[in-house]
Design a protein around this motif. Structure first.
Motif, PDB file in Angstrom:
ATOM      1  N   ILE A  19      13.022 -41.682  -0.188  1.00  0.00           N
ATOM      2  CA  ILE A  19      12.278 -41.299  -1.385  1.00  0.00           C
ATOM      3  C   ILE A  19      11.016 -40.580  -0.925  1.00  0.00           C
ATOM      4  CG2 ILE A  19      11.044 -42.156  -3.419  1.00  0.00           C
ATOM      5  CD1 ILE A  19      12.919 -44.581  -3.380  1.00  0.00           C
ATOM      6  N   PHE A  30       7.375 -30.306  -2.511  1.00  0.00           N
ATOM      7  CA  PHE A  30       8.684 -30.732  -3.012  1.00  0.00           C
ATOM      8  C   PHE A  30       9.795 -30.047  -2.227  1.00  0.00           C
ATOM      9  CE2 PHE A  30      12.425 -29.967  -5.634  1.00  0.00           C
ATOM     10  CZ  PHE A  30      12.737 -31.263  -6.034  1.00  0.00           C
ATOM     11  N   GLY A  36      15.140 -39.690  -4.233  1.00  0.00           N
ATOM     12  CA  GLY A  36      14.189 -39.865  -5.319  1.00  0.00           C
ATOM     13  C   GLY A  36      12.822 -39.328  -4.923  1.00  0.00           C
ATOM     14  N   TYR A  37      11.910 -39.266  -5.906  1.00  0.00           N
ATOM     15  CA  TYR A  37      10.590 -38.684  -5.672  1.00  0.00           C
ATOM     16  C   TYR A  37       9.522 -39.517  -6.384  1.00  0.00           C
ATOM     17  CZ  TYR A  37      13.333 -34.698  -4.159  1.00  0.00           C
ATOM     18  OH  TYR A  37      14.236 -33.891  -3.493  1.00  0.00           O
ATOM     19  N   LYS A  49       9.998 -30.668 -13.607  1.00  0.00           N
ATOM     20  CA  LYS A  49      10.421 -31.831 -14.378  1.00  0.00           C
ATOM     21  C   LYS A  49      11.803 -31.601 -15.004  1.00  0.00           C
ATOM     22  CE  LYS A  49       8.867 -34.986 -18.014  1.00  0.00           C
ATOM     23  NZ  LYS A  49       7.815 -35.271 -19.026  1.00  0.00           N
ATOM     24  N   LEU A  52      14.566 -31.869 -12.331  1.00  0.00           N
ATOM     25  CA  LEU A  52      14.860 -33.247 -11.934  1.00  0.00           C
ATOM     26  C   LEU A  52      15.663 -33.975 -13.015  1.00  0.00           C
ATOM     27  CD1 LEU A  52      11.381 -34.163 -10.414  1.00  0.00           C
ATOM     28  CD2 LEU A  52      13.504 -33.819  -9.145  1.00  0.00           C
ATOM     29  N   TYR A  58      16.244 -39.334  -9.556  1.00  0.00           N
ATOM     30  CA  TYR A  58      15.235 -40.361  -9.790  1.00  0.00           C
ATOM     31  C   TYR A  58      13.838 -39.826  -9.452  1.00  0.00           C
ATOM     32  CZ  TYR A  58      19.271 -43.562  -9.614  1.00  0.00           C
ATOM     33  OH  TYR A  58      20.466 -44.193  -9.838  1.00  0.00           O
ATOM     34  N   PHE A  59      12.892 -40.032 -10.378  1.00  0.00           N
ATOM     35  CA  PHE A  59      11.510 -39.655 -10.067  1.00  0.00           C
ATOM     36  C   PHE A  59      10.560 -40.418 -10.979  1.00  0.00           C
ATOM     37  CE2 PHE A  59      12.402 -36.934 -13.636  1.00  0.00           C
ATOM     38  CZ  PHE A  59      11.183 -36.764 -14.291  1.00  0.00           C
ATOM     39  N   SER A  78      13.010 -45.002 -13.059  1.00  0.00           N
ATOM     40  CA  SER A  78      12.674 -43.754 -13.745  1.00  0.00           C
ATOM     41  C   SER A  78      12.438 -43.969 -15.232  1.00  0.00           C
ATOM     42  CB  SER A  78      13.800 -42.729 -13.552  1.00  0.00           C
ATOM     43  OG  SER A  78      13.861 -42.293 -12.223  1.00  0.00           O
ATOM     44  N   ASN A  81       9.101 -45.483 -15.570  1.00  0.00           N
ATOM     45  CA  ASN A  81       8.102 -44.807 -14.744  1.00  0.00           C
ATOM     46  C   ASN A  81       7.284 -45.836 -13.951  1.00  0.00           C
ATOM     47  OD1 ASN A  81       6.974 -42.205 -13.956  1.00  0.00           O
ATOM     48  ND2 ASN A  81       5.071 -42.927 -14.891  1.00  0.00           N
TER      49      ASN A  81
END
Length: 373
Positions: A19, A30, A36-37, A49, A52, A58-59, A78, A81
């Motif tokens: 991640i 990026f 994931g991020y 956004k 993704l 997943y972020f 996600s 959040n």
């Protein structure tokens, strides 16, 4: 959408289950391909956004990353959040919490009755995923609960994962030992158990009625003693734990005599002071006994065991409450964030070797160190 993964700040460190953490608003960092991020910035570029979300990657964003370090194993959600750190990557010791359920309800347990009433077992798939991400060179792993053996087959799956994931780790599993009363279970457990497994089991008294009064579970003494004998019969490493409280402190010598007779081949014996939380706090008047009041019994009990060649240790008691000749078997045992020292300890010449007080015990009992100068 939830994800278990290991974080990195290096966008070239593209590994399975990685991640990527992106600091501030450095969106140029990026890079595609991560599982994931985590974005520190609160406002993501709309194009990023949308990308993704479209790819169902997943972020989360607007996250405080000050305490996150590369190698930390996290649960990323996600939908909410949110982020939860499961295991610190830089730790050589890890605790695997399996369940809050227990078939005892010990009067001095640092967990409370209410915890037992709400069933909560670990998400086994998520737990196994996290274990697989731990550093293979991890030195010490504690498997605990509640009572881990209540997981039945799920516990065996966890043990198999541990066996396959670590090179030379020392394991300890904390259990009340009752399930090992059953021969079939004991044999099956041993099949899945890692080689370096120590099984830590509390023995509260040499008398059935006192042990059962402390566990508040009728029949627990018989099953615990039987379980320990069963494990030792199969040459397993059994650590006997004696948690000192008002109900058993006058019997420490007798407990030691019983251990030397019934369990002479146990791995070691640990005498432990209480942590005043949960049940121990709720039943404080019934369970608390001052260090000075059990000092003589404790030291005699240790001498009995040591004279029989049984390793014996003292946990959770400051050095100033123990005779100097027992300092060598006293351990700095309290988890670092729970340790407290008083102002009177500042000039103590052995402070660095002393384990201090549980913060909760010091708070509720207003304990003070004697200070050794």
């Amino acid at each position: 959408m939830e994800l278990i993964g290991k974080i990195t700040y290096d966008n070239t460190n593209l590994k399975e289950n990685s991640i990527l953490v992106i600091k501030d608003n450095d969106y140029e960092a990026f890079k595609e391909g991560f599982l994931g991020y985590i974005f520190e910035g609160k406002l993501l570029p709309e194009k990023l956004k949308s990308y993704l979300e479209k790819k169902k990657i997943y972020f989360i964003f607007g996250i405080n990353i000050n305490r996150l370090e590369s190698g930390d194993i996290v649960n990323l959600n996600s939908d909410k959040n949110s982020l939860k750190v499961l295991y610190k990557g830089n730790s050589t010791e890890q605790i695997i919490l399996t369940t809050n359920q227990c078939n005892n309800n010990c009067i001095m347990c640092p967990d409370a009755d209410g915890i037992r009433k709400t069933r909560h077992n670990a998400d086994i798939d998520a737990l196994i995923a996290a274990i697989k991400l731990m550093d293979s060179s991890t030195k010490f792993i504690c498997i605990t609960g509640g009572e881990p053996t209540l997981l039945k087959q799920d516990l065996f799956d966890i043990l198999d994962t541990c066996t396959n994931s670590f090179n030379n780790a020392e394991f300890i599993m904390l259990t009340n030992g009752r399930t090992f009363h059953y021969e079939n279970y004991t044999r099956e457990f041993i099949k899945h158990s890692p080689n370096n497994m120590i099984i830590g089991i509390p023995l509260h008294s040499h008398r059935k009625e006192i042990h059962d009064d402390i566990t508040r579970a009728n029949g627990s003494y018989v099953q615990t003693v039987s379980g320990m004998k069963n494990l030792l019969k199969h040459k397993q490493l059994v650590e006997i734990r004696v948690v000192i409280n008002k109900l058993n402190y006058l019997d420490l010598v007798n407990i030691a005599e019983m251990i030397s007779t019934e369990f002479p081949n146990c791995h070691r014996v640990n005498f432990m002071a209480m942590e005043i939380l949960g049940n121990a706090y709720m039943n404080l008047d019934e369970v608390w006994v001052d260090f000075e009041d059990f000092k003589e019994q404790l030291e005699k009990a240790c001498m009995i065991l040591l004279s029989k060649g049984i390793r014996s240790y003292i946990y959770n008691i400051p050095l100033c409450y123990i005779d100097k000749k027992f300092w060598s078997i006293s351990k700095r045992s309290i988890t670092e964030y729970k340790v407290r020292y008083g102002e009177e300890c500042e000039g103590c010449k052995v402070k660095e070797k002393c384990g201090g007080f549980f913060f909760s015990t010091k708070k509720f009992k207003k304990l003070k160190g004697i200070g050794i100068v």
